[in-house]
Write an enzyme that holds these catalytic residues in place. Structure first.
Site, PDB file in Angstrom:
ATOM      1  N   ASP B  25       0.872  -1.167   0.000  1.00 34.29           N
ATOM      2  CA  ASP B  25       0.000   0.000   0.000  1.00 34.29           C
ATOM      3  C   ASP B  25       0.910   1.218   0.000  1.00 34.29           C
ATOM      4  O   ASP B  25       1.511   1.554   1.018  1.00 34.29           O
ATOM      5  CB  ASP B  25      -0.910  -0.040   1.233  1.00 34.29           C
ATOM      6  CG  ASP B  25      -1.745   1.237   1.376  1.00 34.29           C
ATOM      7  OD1 ASP B  25      -1.647   2.122   0.523  1.00 34.29           O
ATOM      8  OD2 ASP B  25      -2.499   1.324   2.367  1.00 34.29           O
ATOM      9  N   LYS B  86       3.162  11.177  -3.318  1.00 37.85           N
ATOM     10  CA  LYS B  86       2.103  10.562  -4.123  1.00 37.85           C
ATOM     11  C   LYS B  86       1.276  11.627  -4.845  1.00 37.85           C
ATOM     12  O   LYS B  86       0.747  11.390  -5.925  1.00 37.85           O
ATOM     13  CB  LYS B  86       1.207   9.737  -3.205  1.00 37.85           C
ATOM     14  CG  LYS B  86       0.222   8.820  -3.909  1.00 37.85           C
ATOM     15  CD  LYS B  86      -0.481   7.950  -2.892  1.00 37.85           C
ATOM     16  CE  LYS B  86      -1.507   7.033  -3.530  1.00 37.85           C
ATOM     17  NZ  LYS B  86      -2.147   6.173  -2.507  1.00 37.85           N
TER      18      LYS B  86
END
Lengths: 181, 639
Positions: B25, B86
């Site tokens: 993740d 991200k």
């Protein structure tokens, strides 16, 4: 792997016919995907993965076509040699077109009406009833196929295109109303 | 008896046959790695027993540091410490300016093409990839992410005692093609074999669904540090079928912190021009206050000011709720749209599963409960559930469970299309289509003798190309010269199970082919990409008007071209001077009107021209029939 020569009905192990049981279709779809999905071949070589992707894409395409009455009818017509022009065919049934125009007008007015959701709900009901009626007629027309019946079915597909476009626009308005909440 | 010696399959699978695989993740704030150990998926801790790895990378003098140590050092060394990378994945430089926050980094402005990162090269050279200047040189977001991935993979290999055969990496369902591609590039850079990019809400549904033996229609509400996803899934005997998905790939808990930090700045009388260290300290303070307010009704704020002074204040939960309500409202609008796309009502949802650290905020739970009229499920660990789901999928994909019934059927979250005449989008794969998918559409040439066709691939829901995300441009060359409309160019879009697009174009009469694996071209400034859906609804009317105008302009242009060509060919033979003058005048009028913004007057001008041309058109048709028949015997036409 899949036999790419099979038509969508054969792929799903179903008779080439208009009526379809949605639940049964869904379970056949899941069964097929269990066999061909790329996840089954993730550890396989390049070629296996490529074939799996093509197979799964075809199963998806077939499922989408078969589960929707309009796409299914169009596909069935093509199997009977009647190719419809997806973009350029419209009905000339004046009574139907007049009714469509009234519905469109009602939709245009919905935005500024006191109860816009009431209007869209009424329209949705109307559209769904219309589609059901067309499906019932097409079920008969596809039962024992003659050139005349195919022509009638084609005319009904044209009408269904109208109704689906209207439904799309009603949904668009509804989401627009939602945004404003 | 030989028969008795044959063991039941799976009864004693030799340990060495078990292929090592992991689920990762890769989060905005924290990242995790998980794996299936003796049939159980668990997240793997580091040597110090910590499961969460802060997604922070520091380029220190002594080398690259990832995680808690980097996070601790960030305040003293902000320019060399990258957090929330991200948010930058798959973005162009132009996008960054619209991403809201002032980035505390030193960004190098340089054109792409000079770049060394393969995934970020734009085909038309219109974009530029952000590069962060650190003491170790310039780094791209892909490289920063690769450092996080390497750290997690190393951790997994140490715990599992061997090399990983492959990994599943999760991405927000709402990531577009460019963001997915960047993630895959990061994995490649980290030396990992990617079995699959898996959508985060789908991964959560797998972990939750298998654990609870859930059946029926479920919703996953996933609000992380920097991204939001909503997915509606049907669970049926191990098959996880995504019905619809929606979200915002630039909305998360970071935005809550930012809203709170701005409120504190205003209260404390601080200006906007804070240095990076102060900015970071303020954000950290806001994060702490936000977390406190999840359990207490009000919190004290102590802030050291840049001038050495101190500021003291307090905030209660209600004030905080007021700050974040507009952000939560955005997530709820996405939920309503996802429900509509799935064709289900809120009442038909069995459970709403809450995922992502930001769902710990009480106000988020309250508002989600209001919308779905049911208590959301908060019993899964919102931080770990995505990694657990990814690990289960990785185990299956590695081939460790040949009899496994589990199957994930996911969708593409944003429509894919092509630019057509007049800057309009022709949608080829609509959003929420189940992947993998292959769709083809035919296009044709617009001008006589046209030998090349520029193809522009876009992603988004709006009608105009300029409002969608530009993914790639390429050209099909070498089309044999033909009259306008005679070429048949078949453009095929293939989206694989990772949600990545591949486009090919083929001129069917000649067999000329061109293909491209889509790489981002960063064609536009971004928050637009994120706002596309919301806007597509708000702008439906504008789009309609713009579409009509463009269509009329294109039509006018087509008529003008065709008429000019015809006049050049036989205008002198078929028309007398008076007729010719009438046509020329109507033509001139159309050309002038076509530049206007009124689709109705363009239409009227075109119709007027067509009317004037009627006798001419008729004469031309007669002539061409005569010419066609000339030299043929009558019986040829009768057969």
């Amino acid at each position: 792997m899949l036999d790419l020569k099979q038509n969508y009905f054969e792929l799903f192990g179903l008779p080439v016919a208009f009526p379809i049981d949605g639940t049964d279709l869904a379970s056949r779809y899941r069964e097929l995907q269990r066999q061909v999905h790329p996840d089954r071949f993730a550890a396989g070589d390049e070629r296996e993965r490529r074939l799996a992707m093509q197979g799964a894409a075809r199963v998806n395409e077939a499922y989408e076509t078969l589960k929707d009455p309009m796409l299914r009818a169009r596909y069935l017509l093509s199997l009977h040699g009647v190719e419809m022009d997806v973009t350029g065919e419209a009905t000339h049934d004046i009574a139907f077109l007049t009714e469509q125009m009234d519905l469109r007008e009602e939709l245009e007015g919905a935005r500024h009406s006191a109860d816009p959701y009431g209007v869209t709900a009424r329209l949705m009901e109307h559209i769904d009833r219309g589609i059901k009626a067309l499906v019932a007629r097409m079920t008969e027309q596809f039962q024992e196929v003659t050139p005349e019946r195919l022509e009638q079915a084609r005319e009904n597909v044209r009408k269904m295109q109208f109704l689906k476009k209207l439904r799309y626009d009603v949904e668009l308005l509804e989401s627009e109303l939602d945004e404003a909440v | 008896m030989a028969l008795l010696q044959i063991a039941e399959p799976g009864q004693f699978a030799a340990p060495h046959q078990h292929k090592l695989a992991a689920g990762i993740d890769l989060g905005t704030t924290n990242s995790l790695v998980a794996s299936v150990l003796s049939g159980m998926a668990v997240t793997l801790p580091d040597a110090a027993g910590r499961h969460l790895l802060p997604s922070v990378v520091r380029y220190a003098a002594e080398g690259v540091v990832v995680g808690d140590e980097a996070k601790l050092a960030a305040v003293e060394d902000p320019l060399n410490t990258v957090q929330s990378v991200k948010r930058l994945m798959g973005r162009g430089l132009a996008d960054l300016k619209t991403l809201g926050s002032t980035l505390p980094y030193d960004i190098a402005y340089r054109e792409v093409g000079e770049g060394r990162e393969p995934g970020a090269v734009s085909l038309d050279g219109s974009g530029a990839v952000p590069r962060i200047r650190t003491r170790s040189g310039e780094v791209t977001p892909v490289e920063v992410s690769a450092e996080i991935l390497k750290t997690l993979a190393r951790r997994a290999e140490q715990s599992l005692g061997g090399e990983l055969t492959g990994v599943v990496i999760t991405v927000p369902a709402y990531f577009d093609d460019a963001q997915r591609q960047a993630t895959k590039d990061a994995a490649r850079l980290a030396g990992l074999n990617v079995f699959r990019l898996l959508n985060e809400p789908t991964a959560a549904a797998v972990a939750y669904g298998l654990d609870q033996r859930a059946e029926g229609v479920h919703a996953v509400y996933d609000l992380g540090g920097g991204t939001f996803d909503i997915s509606i899934l049907r669970l049926h005997r191990g098959v996880f079928e995504v019905m619809s998905t929606g979200g915002d790939s630039a909305l998360g808990g970071d935005d809550f912190d930012r809203a709170l930090a701005q409120w504190i700045m205003a209260q404390a009388g601080l200006g906007e021009d804070l240095d990076p260290v102060m900015q970071l300290r303020l954000t950290r303070l806001a994060t702490g206050i936000k977390e406190q307010l999840s359990s207490v009704e009000s919190a004290e704020i102590h802030l050291e000011l840049p001038n050495g002074g101190r500021w003291q204040g307090s905030i209660d939960r209600e004030t905080f709720n007021g700050l974040i309500d507009p952000l939560i409202a955005k997530t709820l609008a996405a939920c309503r749209r996802a429900l509509r796309d799935a064709g289900v009502t809120a009442e038909e949802i069995e459970d709403v599963v809450m995922v992502g650290g930001s769902t710990r905020v009480p106000r988020v739970r309250e508002r989600v409960k209001e919308l779905f009229r049911a208590e959301p499920r908060v019993d899964v660990d919102p931080d770990r559930v995505v990694a657990i789901g990814a690990a289960i999928q990785a185990d299956v994909l590695a081939g460790n469970k040949p009899d496994e019934e589990m199957l994930l059927l996911d969708v593409i979250s944003l429509s894919l299309g092509m630019e057509t005449m007049g800057g309009l989008v022709e949608r080829i794969v609509p959003r929420n289509t189940t992947i993998p998918v292959a769709r083809a559409q035919e296009f044709t040439t617009f001008k006589d003798g046209q030998t090349a066709l520029a193809l522009h691939v876009v992603q988004g829901e709006r009608d105009l190309v300029s409002d969608c995300r530009s993914l790639a441009r390429f050209e099909l060359r070498g089309i044999p010269p033909m009259v306008a409309g005679a070429a048949r160019i078949r453009v095929t879009f293939e989206v694989d199970a990772d949600g990545l697009l591949n486009v090919t174009a083929l001129e069917e009469t000649s067999g000329v082919k061109a293909g491209v694996v889509v790489k981002p071209s960063y064609g536009l400034s971004d928050s637009e990409v994120e706002r596309m859906l919301r806007d597509s609804i708000a702008h439906a009317e504008d789009d309609m008007a713009a579409r009509r105008l463009r269509e009329e302009q294109v039509e006018a242009e087509r008529v003008t071209e065709a008429l000019r060509a015809a006049l050049a060919q036989d205008g002198d033979q078929l028309l007398d001077a008076g007729e010719r003058a009438g046509i020329e005048q109507a033509l001139k009028h159309l050309v002038e009107t076509a530049a206007s913004q009124n689709h109705l007057s363009i239409k009227r001008a075109r119709e007027a021209l067509e009317k004037v041309c009627e006798p001419y058109v008729e004469r031309r048709m007669n002539t061409s029939v005569r010419q066609a028949m000339a030299g043929h015997k009558l019986d040829e036409f009768e057969s």
